[in-house]
Motif scaffolding. Structure first.
Motif, short mmCIF file in Angstrom:
data_model
loop_
_atom_site.label_atom_id
_atom_site.label_comp_id
_atom_site.label_asym_id
_atom_site.label_seq_id
_atom_site.Cartn_x
_atom_site.Cartn_y
_atom_site.Cartn_z
N ILE A 113 11.79 95.37 56.54
CA ILE A 113 11.06 94.86 57.69
C ILE A 113 10.32 93.82 57.49
O ILE A 113 11.10 92.06 57.91
N PRO A 114 9.94 93.33 56.77
CA PRO A 114 9.73 92.36 56.48
C PRO A 114 10.16 91.15 55.83
O PRO A 114 10.48 90.58 56.12
N ALA A 115 11.13 91.61 54.31
CA ALA A 115 12.61 90.64 54.19
C ALA A 115 13.27 90.25 54.93
O ALA A 115 13.84 89.34 55.35
N ILE A 116 13.19 91.43 56.96
CA ILE A 116 14.49 90.89 57.44
C ILE A 116 13.67 89.65 58.44
O ILE A 116 14.80 89.39 58.54
N LEU A 117 12.66 89.56 59.19
CA LEU A 117 12.22 88.54 59.20
C LEU A 117 11.79 87.24 58.93
O LEU A 117 12.31 86.10 59.16
N ILE A 118 11.88 87.29 57.29
CA ILE A 118 12.02 86.23 56.46
C ILE A 118 13.37 85.23 56.65
O ILE A 118 13.79 84.36 56.67
N ILE A 119 14.71 86.39 56.69
CA ILE A 119 15.83 85.81 57.09
C ILE A 119 15.37 85.42 58.16
O ILE A 119 16.34 84.21 58.22
N ASP A 120 14.47 85.88 59.28
CA ASP A 120 15.33 84.89 60.29
C ASP A 120 14.36 84.00 60.22
O ASP A 120 15.16 82.98 61.03
N ILE A 121 13.71 83.59 59.84
CA ILE A 121 13.59 82.63 59.79
C ILE A 121 13.88 81.34 59.12
O ILE A 121 13.57 80.15 59.23
N ILE A 122 14.39 81.97 57.48
CA ILE A 122 15.22 80.92 57.02
C ILE A 122 16.55 81.04 57.81
O ILE A 122 16.98 79.70 57.69
N LYS A 123 17.14 81.64 58.92
CA LYS A 123 17.95 80.98 59.84
C LYS A 123 17.75 79.94 60.48
O LYS A 123 18.72 78.96 61.08
N GLY A 124 16.49 80.53 61.07
CA GLY A 124 15.98 79.57 61.90
C GLY A 124 15.55 77.81 61.89
O GLY A 124 15.82 77.02 61.80
N PHE A 125 14.98 78.39 60.15
CA PHE A 125 15.45 76.75 59.24
C PHE A 125 16.45 76.28 59.16
O PHE A 125 16.46 75.12 58.85
N THR A 126 17.18 76.76 58.91
CA THR A 126 18.82 76.21 58.36
C THR A 126 19.45 75.87 59.56
O THR A 126 19.40 74.23 60.04
N ILE A 127 19.14 76.02 61.08
CA ILE A 127 19.85 75.63 62.51
C ILE A 127 18.63 73.99 62.51
O ILE A 127 18.82 73.24 63.18
N GLY A 128 17.36 74.12 62.65
CA GLY A 128 16.35 73.54 62.54
C GLY A 128 16.37 72.23 61.80
O GLY A 128 16.44 71.20 62.13
N PHE A 129 16.40 72.77 60.43
CA PHE A 129 16.36 71.48 59.33
C PHE A 129 17.99 70.58 60.10
O PHE A 129 17.92 69.61 60.03
N THR A 130 18.36 70.83 59.74
CA THR A 130 20.25 70.43 60.36
C THR A 130 20.07 69.93 60.97
O THR A 130 20.58 68.81 61.49
N THR A 131 19.54 70.37 62.55
CA THR A 131 19.92 69.58 64.04
C THR A 131 18.66 68.28 63.94
O THR A 131 19.82 67.38 63.66
#
Length: 215
Positions: free
Chosen positions: A95-113
């Motif tokens: 579960i902690p690793a899954i939540l980290i993946i969610d954060i990374i996905k959000g980071f990618t979108i936020g950074f790119t945009t």
């Protein structure tokens, strides 16, 4: 069938409401972190990225778009992410690793945009709307759904750890769990096609109309 699917989805959201909230919060946290990462980047890093975008513009103008190559890369990157989430759901401690993946996905979108809008001004808004947003409208709900599926399965494994009857039917549960991920991938294929064939041509249209992506 569509009615049953919608009913099943609504029931799943209702039963796992707090897991969806946690997943959404992690994605939003990642987006905010991505925005702040751009704001606090040094001028040298920004210059390098802007040069990369300029080279991308030149490649589009001279060589066109290789949609098949983009499709292959898109499938590879997203499948690795989905398979990773699926595997973590089987581990009982993922579960902690899954939540980290969610954060990374959000980071990618936020950074790119943020970087695109920051570096390209008004053109960046068009690039974001036409080149970043369309596929992510599909990806984000799919990743949230996959994350919740994995966390739910992991929680069930922990709760049923000592139950012999459950252990005997574990392969049935894993099969059902895996089939749900196949469904997620099928939906994500719409995003793969958008990212490979539609959004690059939209960006190309912006380039042709303006001559360059850079301000």
């Amino acid at each position: 069938m569509v009615s049953k699917l919608i009913t099943g989805m609504n029931k799943h959201i209702e039963n796992n409401f707090w897991l969806y909230i946690i997943s959404l919060l992690c994605i939003c946290t990642g987006i905010v972190l991505g925005i702040y990462a751009v704001r606090y980047m040094g001028s040298f890093e920004k210059s390098d990225l802007l040069s990369y975008i300029n080279n991308f513009t030149n490649v589009i103008n001279k060589e066109g778009i290789n949609s098949k190559a983009i499709l292959f890369e898109t499938i590879k990157n997203n499948m690795l992410l989905i398979i990773g989430v699926w595997f973590l759901g089987l581990t009982m401690i993922g579960i902690p690793a899954i939540l980290i993946i969610d954060i990374i996905k959000g980071f990618t979108i936020g950074f790119t945009t943020c970087f695109v809008v920051n570096g390209m001004g008004v053109k960046g808004l068009w690039v974001t709307l036409l080149g970043v947003l369309p596929q992510n409208i599909i990806y984000i709900p799919c990743i949230m759904f996959a994350s919740v599926l994995a966390m739910e399965f992991s929680i069930h494994l922990l709760n049923d750890k000592g139950n012999i009857r459950v252990k005997n039917s574990i392969w049935v549960k894993i099969s059902s769990y895996s089939f749900s991920f196949v469904f997620v991938v099928c939906i994500m294929f719409i995003g793969f096609v958008l990212e490979s064939y539609v959004t690059p041509n939209m960006i190309k249209l912006v380039v042709e109309r303006t001559g360059s992506l850079l301000v």
